[in-house]
Design a protein around this motif. Structure first.
Motif, PDB file in Angstrom:
ATOM      1  N   ALA A   7       0.908  -1.535  -0.094  1.00  0.00           N
ATOM      2  CA  ALA A   7      -0.112   0.043  -0.087  1.00  0.00           C
ATOM      3  C   ALA A   7       0.968   1.023   0.270  1.00  0.00           C
ATOM      4  CB  ALA A   7      -0.903   0.150   0.831  1.00  0.00           C
TER       5      ALA A   7
ATOM      6  N   GLU B  27      -4.599  -0.676   9.279  1.00  0.00           N
ATOM      7  CA  GLU B  27      -5.489  -0.373   8.040  1.00  0.00           C
ATOM      8  C   GLU B  27      -4.807  -0.039   7.039  1.00  0.00           C
ATOM      9  OE1 GLU B  27      -6.940   3.575  10.123  1.00  0.00           O
ATOM     10  OE2 GLU B  27      -8.487   2.302  11.170  1.00  0.00           O
TER      11      GLU B  27
ATOM     12  N   SER C  29      -4.213   1.743   2.729  1.00  0.00           N
ATOM     13  CA  SER C  29      -4.951   2.606   1.671  1.00  0.00           C
ATOM     14  C   SER C  29      -3.705   3.067   0.198  1.00  0.00           C
ATOM     15  CB  SER C  29      -5.221   4.034   1.904  1.00  0.00           C
ATOM     16  OG  SER C  29      -4.362   4.799   2.775  1.00  0.00           O
TER      17      SER C  29
ATOM     18  N   SER D 138      -3.873   3.427  -4.328  1.00  0.00           N
ATOM     19  CA  SER D 138      -4.375   3.497  -5.151  1.00  0.00           C
ATOM     20  C   SER D 138      -3.855   2.633  -6.341  1.00  0.00           C
ATOM     21  CB  SER D 138      -3.659   4.521  -5.871  1.00  0.00           C
ATOM     22  OG  SER D 138      -3.167   4.818  -6.561  1.00  0.00           O
TER      23      SER D 138
ATOM     24  N   ASN E 142      -9.477   0.434  -0.047  1.00  0.00           N
ATOM     25  CA  ASN E 142      -8.814   0.429   1.808  1.00  0.00           C
ATOM     26  C   ASN E 142      -9.000  -0.813   2.153  1.00  0.00           C
ATOM     27  OD1 ASN E 142      -8.478   3.836   2.178  1.00  0.00           O
ATOM     28  ND2 ASN E 142     -10.838   3.929   2.127  1.00  0.00           N
TER      29      ASN E 142
ATOM     30  N   THR F 167      -8.292  -2.544   5.490  1.00  0.00           N
ATOM     31  CA  THR F 167      -8.947  -3.299   7.232  1.00  0.00           C
ATOM     32  C   THR F 167      -8.387  -4.487   7.654  1.00  0.00           C
ATOM     33  OG1 THR F 167      -9.567  -0.827   7.486  1.00  0.00           O
ATOM     34  CG2 THR F 167      -9.480  -2.329   8.947  1.00  0.00           C
TER      35      THR F 167
ATOM     36  N   GLU G 265     -13.109  -1.949   1.428  1.00  0.00           N
ATOM     37  CA  GLU G 265     -13.723  -0.825   0.586  1.00  0.00           C
ATOM     38  C   GLU G 265     -12.799  -0.100  -0.430  1.00  0.00           C
ATOM     39  OE1 GLU G 265     -14.910   1.058   4.836  1.00  0.00           O
ATOM     40  OE2 GLU G 265     -13.058   0.718   5.077  1.00  0.00           O
ATOM     41  N   ARG G 266     -13.772   0.291  -1.760  1.00  0.00           N
ATOM     42  CA  ARG G 266     -14.052   0.601  -2.661  1.00  0.00           C
ATOM     43  C   ARG G 266     -12.998   0.277  -3.293  1.00  0.00           C
ATOM     44  NH1 ARG G 266     -10.952   6.040  -0.519  1.00  0.00           N
ATOM     45  NH2 ARG G 266     -11.823   6.766  -2.249  1.00  0.00           N
TER      46      ARG G 266
END
Length: 189
Positions: free
Chosen positions: A69, A85, A87, A89, A110, A112, A123-124
């Motif tokens: 990440a 966590e 994050s 792209s 994201n 987690t 997520e997303r």
């Protein structure tokens, strides 16, 4: 009737999704003797708060489990590592599948991992792939103990399709010599 954008799997419908994801027992195994190795461009450790923040091409590796990440935050409590966590792209997660044959690949903006909840959350733009099977949604929750998958399609106002999408390979396609099908299932299940 308009689709709600949420999909919750229960047996027998759970079987198809769970077979695809049945391999991971834990995201990162805190009971393992194998340490988690972290590398990044920069790191900030707040020992009093139990928070370590890593940025810039971050890699977490424990055995064959890998998380990549742009930013990763690790939370520790009295029992040890409690939450991760990540994050990016997107951020990428990779873990050996059942009995170490093949890999489960996942990506999301994201990711987690929560030790207390035994849960991975993507997520997303979440996508999970294993043995030709694909599972997509805006949010995908995976309980690593009960092996229950819960997914949401996302809001069409925020660019989501409002739907959860799956591609499940036929059981007899890719049947291996050990009786394991392309979905990671066995004939006896």
């Amino acid at each position: 009737m308009k689709p709600s954008g949420k999909l919750r799997f229960y047996p027998p419908a759970l079987l198809a999704a769970a077979l695809m994801l049945a391999a991971p027992a834990m995201a990162f195994d805190m009971d393992s003797n194998t340490p988690i190795q972290v590398s990044a461009d920069s790191a900030r450790l707040d020992d009093s708060a139990g928070v370590a923040t890593y940025t810039g091409e971050v890699e977490l590796v424990q055995g064959r489990t890998r998380l990549e990440a742009q930013r990763v935050v690790l939370y520790r409590d009295d029992q040890g590592l409690s939450r991760i966590e990540a994050s990016g792209s997107p951020a990428h997660y990779r873990q050996p599948s059942r009995e170490g044959e093949g890999m489960t690949n996942a990506s999301a903006l994201n990711i987690t991992w929560a030790a207390k909840d035994n849960q991975l959350t993507f997520e997303r733009q979440a996508v999970i792939e294993q043995a030709g099977n694909t599972f997509k949604g805006d949010v995908i929750h995976y309980n690593t103990v009960s092996r229950v998958v819960t997914a949401e399609g996302g809001s069409t106002e925020t660019g989501g399709s409002g739907r959860v999408e799956m591609v499940i390979q036929p059981r007899n396609t890719g049947q291996s010599s050990n009786g394991e099908g392309s979905d990671g299932s066995t004939q006896g299940q």
